[in-house]
Write an enzyme that holds these catalytic residues in place. Structure first.
Site, PDB file in Angstrom:
ATOM      1  N   PHE A  25       0.828  -1.202   0.000  1.00 46.21           N
ATOM      2  CA  PHE A  25       0.000   0.000   0.000  1.00 46.21           C
ATOM      3  C   PHE A  25       0.867   1.259   0.000  1.00 46.21           C
ATOM      4  CE2 PHE A  25      -2.603   3.061   2.559  1.00 46.21           C
ATOM      5  CZ  PHE A  25      -3.703   3.149   1.727  1.00 46.21           C
ATOM      6  N   SER A  93       3.379  -6.933   2.694  1.00 45.71           N
ATOM      7  CA  SER A  93       2.435  -6.041   3.357  1.00 45.71           C
ATOM      8  C   SER A  93       1.023  -6.199   2.788  1.00 45.71           C
ATOM      9  CB  SER A  93       2.940  -4.599   3.246  1.00 45.71           C
ATOM     10  OG  SER A  93       2.244  -3.754   4.140  1.00 45.71           O
ATOM     11  N   MET A  94       0.416  -5.128   2.245  1.00 45.91           N
ATOM     12  CA  MET A  94      -0.892  -5.282   1.599  1.00 45.91           C
ATOM     13  C   MET A  94      -0.811  -6.285   0.455  1.00 45.91           C
ATOM     14  SD  MET A  94      -3.308  -2.555  -0.479  1.00 45.91           S
ATOM     15  CE  MET A  94      -2.242  -2.492  -1.934  1.00 45.91           C
ATOM     16  N   ASP A 194       8.746  -4.283  13.331  1.00 43.56           N
ATOM     17  CA  ASP A 194       8.075  -3.733  12.156  1.00 43.56           C
ATOM     18  C   ASP A 194       7.250  -2.549  12.629  1.00 43.56           C
ATOM     19  OD1 ASP A 194       6.211  -3.200  10.084  1.00 43.56           O
ATOM     20  OD2 ASP A 194       6.252  -5.276   9.402  1.00 43.56           O
ATOM     21  N   HIS A 224       9.960  -3.226   8.288  1.00 47.95           N
ATOM     22  CA  HIS A 224       8.813  -3.629   7.471  1.00 47.95           C
ATOM     23  C   HIS A 224       9.168  -4.025   6.037  1.00 47.95           C
ATOM     24  CE1 HIS A 224       4.718  -4.050   6.215  1.00 47.95           C
ATOM     25  NE2 HIS A 224       4.834  -3.105   5.298  1.00 47.95           N
TER      26      HIS A 224
END
Length: 259
Positions: A25, A93-94, A194, A224
């Site tokens: 994202f 992530s996303m 993260d 992250h």
């Protein structure tokens, strides 16, 4: 709008095993480019698309939602399955949430999943304010470049558009409900430190999927965006070994040219 230098999509025509990589994202393909190139160099067919509204300016993202982002990776998966015998889906992530939805909806067309710091929820009190706040405030501070390794930078927006963040929150709810439909082999690599996605998200995903072939690895040296961090080489090697275990033709002599 022109795409930011370095944020372009990446594709490589390789052998009969394909990999679709899904970025995060407000990020771009740049965060996964070294991973994609690593896989391409080993003879795999690779697709790393640029999600709609990403890689240009945050104002463009304000006009998109999760349906647009998912539609893009869904198209890419369908294209890969037409020309590859096996297709794996990797996500950051996303991108991890996008990968999980592809697995839940496409079943056997997805041979396995590799997720790096996958996101499952928008956390904090601000999440509950999103439905109203997005009509009052356009953006909040960005989340890009959470990287421990000095000198490494992620190409991503310095602002988060709240309309898009609200859509992301809705998407996480959709995916969370579909997690029991995920049955594919799964490799989850996540960072204890993260600053964007807490380890609780990985734990939630692992507790809800129906996969029986599951491996969880900790990325102790990274934040992250671990694919650009100290543990990047480990992620690349572990993911390639994961494919090799499930697609026996990978790594054998002659497969680099597709035969």
């Amino acid at each position: 709008m022109p795409v930011l230098p370095g944020a372009e999509p990446y594709r490589h025509e390789g052998g009969e095993v394909g990999v679709l990589l899904c970025h995060g994202f407000t990020g771009s393909p740049q965060s996964l480019r070294p991973w994609a190139e690593y896989l391409a160099e080993r003879g795999l067919t690779v697709s790393l698309p640029l999600l709609p509204g990403h890689g240009t300016r945050w104002e463009d993202m304000q006009l998109t939602g999760w349906q647009d982002w998912y539609a893009e990776v869904d198209r890419e998966l369908r294209a890969l399955t037409e020309r590859c015998a096996q297709v794996f889906v990797f996500g950051l992530s996303m991108g991890g949430a996008l990968s999980l939805r592809l697995a839940a909806r496409h079943g056997d067309e997805v041979a396995g999943l590799v997720l790096v710091n996958p996101a499952n929820k928008v956390h904090g009190l601000s999440a509950y304010a999103l439905p109203v706040a997005r009509h009052l405030v356009r953006t909040t501070k960005g989340i890009a470049s959470d990287i421990a390794k000095p000198g490494n930078v992620e190409i991503g927006y310095d602002r988060v558009p709240l309309h898009a963040a609200h859509s992301l929150r809705q998407f996480f709810r959709v995916v969370d409900g579909e997690l029991p439909q995920v049955t594919q082999p799964l490799l989850v690599l996540h960072s204890p430190q993260d600053h964007v996605v807490p380890p609780a998200d990985s734990a939630r995903i692992l507790s809800r999927v129906s996969s029986t072939d599951v491996t969880e690895l900790l990325l102790e040296q990274s934040y992250h965006v671990a694919t650009l961090d100290h543990d990047a080489d480990r992620i690349f090697a572990e993911s390639y070994a994961f494919i090799g275990r499930l697609a026996p033709s990978v790594g054998k002599e002659g497969t680099a040219a597709g035969g």
